[in-house]
Design an enzyme around this catalytic site. Structure first.
Site, PDB file in Angstrom:
ATOM      1  N   CYS A 126       0.850  -1.204   0.000  1.00 46.84           N
ATOM      2  CA  CYS A 126       0.000   0.000   0.000  1.00 46.84           C
ATOM      3  C   CYS A 126       0.879   1.245   0.000  1.00 46.84           C
ATOM      4  O   CYS A 126       0.625   2.197  -0.749  1.00 46.84           O
ATOM      5  CB  CYS A 126      -0.910   0.019   1.227  1.00 46.84           C
ATOM      6  SG  CYS A 126      -2.371  -1.038   1.092  1.00 46.84           S
ATOM      7  N   HIS A 159      -0.453  -9.571  -5.434  1.00 48.55           N
ATOM      8  CA  HIS A 159       0.521  -9.153  -6.441  1.00 48.55           C
ATOM      9  C   HIS A 159       0.753 -10.284  -7.429  1.00 48.55           C
ATOM     10  O   HIS A 159       0.694 -11.457  -7.082  1.00 48.55           O
ATOM     11  CB  HIS A 159       1.849  -8.737  -5.796  1.00 48.55           C
ATOM     12  CG  HIS A 159       2.393  -9.728  -4.818  1.00 48.55           C
ATOM     13  ND1 HIS A 159       1.915  -9.842  -3.522  1.00 48.55           N
ATOM     14  CD2 HIS A 159       3.355 -10.670  -4.942  1.00 48.55           C
ATOM     15  CE1 HIS A 159       2.565 -10.797  -2.898  1.00 48.55           C
ATOM     16  NE2 HIS A 159       3.438 -11.332  -3.730  1.00 48.55           N
TER      17      HIS A 159
HETATM   18  P1  5GP Z   1       5.242 -13.363  -2.174  1.00 50.81           P
HETATM   19  O1  5GP Z   1       6.210 -14.324  -1.524  1.00 50.81           O
HETATM   20  O2  5GP Z   1       4.314 -12.741  -1.164  1.00 50.81           O
HETATM   21  O3  5GP Z   1       4.519 -13.955  -3.349  1.00 50.81           O
HETATM   22  O4  5GP Z   1       6.122 -12.233  -2.810  1.00 50.81           O
HETATM   23  C1  5GP Z   1       6.496 -11.086  -2.125  1.00 50.81           C
HETATM   24  C2  5GP Z   1       7.564 -10.420  -2.938  1.00 50.81           C
HETATM   25  O5  5GP Z   1       7.676  -9.080  -2.520  1.00 50.81           O
HETATM   26  C3  5GP Z   1       8.960 -11.047  -2.760  1.00 50.81           C
HETATM   27  O6  5GP Z   1       9.461 -11.441  -4.037  1.00 50.81           O
HETATM   28  C4  5GP Z   1       9.779  -9.927  -2.128  1.00 50.81           C
HETATM   29  O7  5GP Z   1      11.107  -9.903  -2.583  1.00 50.81           O
HETATM   30  C5  5GP Z   1       9.015  -8.682  -2.534  1.00 50.81           C
HETATM   31  N1  5GP Z   1       9.118  -7.576  -1.597  1.00 50.81           N
HETATM   32  C6  5GP Z   1       8.968  -7.629  -0.246  1.00 50.81           C
HETATM   33  N2  5GP Z   1       9.110  -6.413   0.290  1.00 50.81           N
HETATM   34  C7  5GP Z   1       9.362  -5.562  -0.735  1.00 50.81           C
HETATM   35  C8  5GP Z   1       9.608  -4.156  -0.814  1.00 50.81           C
HETATM   36  O8  5GP Z   1       9.628  -3.435   0.188  1.00 50.81           O
HETATM   37  N3  5GP Z   1       9.814  -3.638  -2.057  1.00 50.81           N
HETATM   38  C9  5GP Z   1       9.786  -4.404  -3.178  1.00 50.81           C
HETATM   39  N4  5GP Z   1      10.005  -3.788  -4.333  1.00 50.81           N
HETATM   40  N5  5GP Z   1       9.556  -5.721  -3.147  1.00 50.81           N
HETATM   41  C10 5GP Z   1       9.355  -6.302  -1.942  1.00 50.81           C
HETATM   42 ZN    ZN Z   2      -1.833  -3.251   1.109  1.00 49.86          ZN
END
Ligand code: 5GP
Ligand code: ZN
Length: 110
Positions: free
Chosen positions: A7, A96
């Site tokens: 967010c 995402h």
């Molecule tokens: P999930 O495991 O939830 O599918 O993916 C989360 C993704 O968000 C991970 O690939 C992680 O590297 C990325 N991520 C987490 N925190 C941040 C952030 O603060 N900035 C960005 N650009 N990516 C993030």
């Molecule tokens: Zn959110």
């Protein structure tokens, strides 16, 4: 949601570079890329996961944003991933779509 990192990013709080942005979606680089190209397409509205996404227009917007970002970066071969739930790897509970490209990827994923 005040405590949600995506967010905050979508609100522009960290001046993140957006590869693509429209009224409902932003696309930006993953902070911890697993491949030479690793982008995230994120709805501006806080939705925890795909289970909470019931808005057909937003579904369209999300996939349109994926396509626009790939077009902009001239990416023609890529993988899209949506992790839904802790047991399959979701760590950020703001919906995402991962866009991963730039190296060969195995199938099936682990
Ligand atoms: P999930 O495991 O939830 O599918 O993916 C989360 C993704 O968000 C991970 O690939 C992680 O590297 C990325 N991520 C987490 N925190 C941040 C952030 O603060 N900035 C960005 N650009 N990516 C993030
Ligand atoms: Zn959110």
């Amino acid at each position: 949601m005040t405590d949600c990192i995506f967010c905050k990013i979508a609100n522009g709080e960290f001046n993140t570079e957006f590869i693509y942005e429209d009224d409902n979606v932003v696309v930006f680089k993953d902070i911890n890329p697993v491949a030479p190209v690793h982008l995230l397409a994120v709805p501006k509205k806080h939705i925890e996961s795909l289970n909470g996404l019931n808005d057909k227009e937003l579904i369209t917007d999300l996939f349109f944003a994926v396509k626009q970002a790939c077009k902009k970066l001239n990416i023609k071969e890529f993988r899209t991933v949506i992790n839904t739930g802790k047991s399959v790897g979701q760590e950020v509970f703001h919906l995402h779509i991962h866009i991963i490209s730039g190296r060969p990827l195995n199938w099936p994923p682990g």
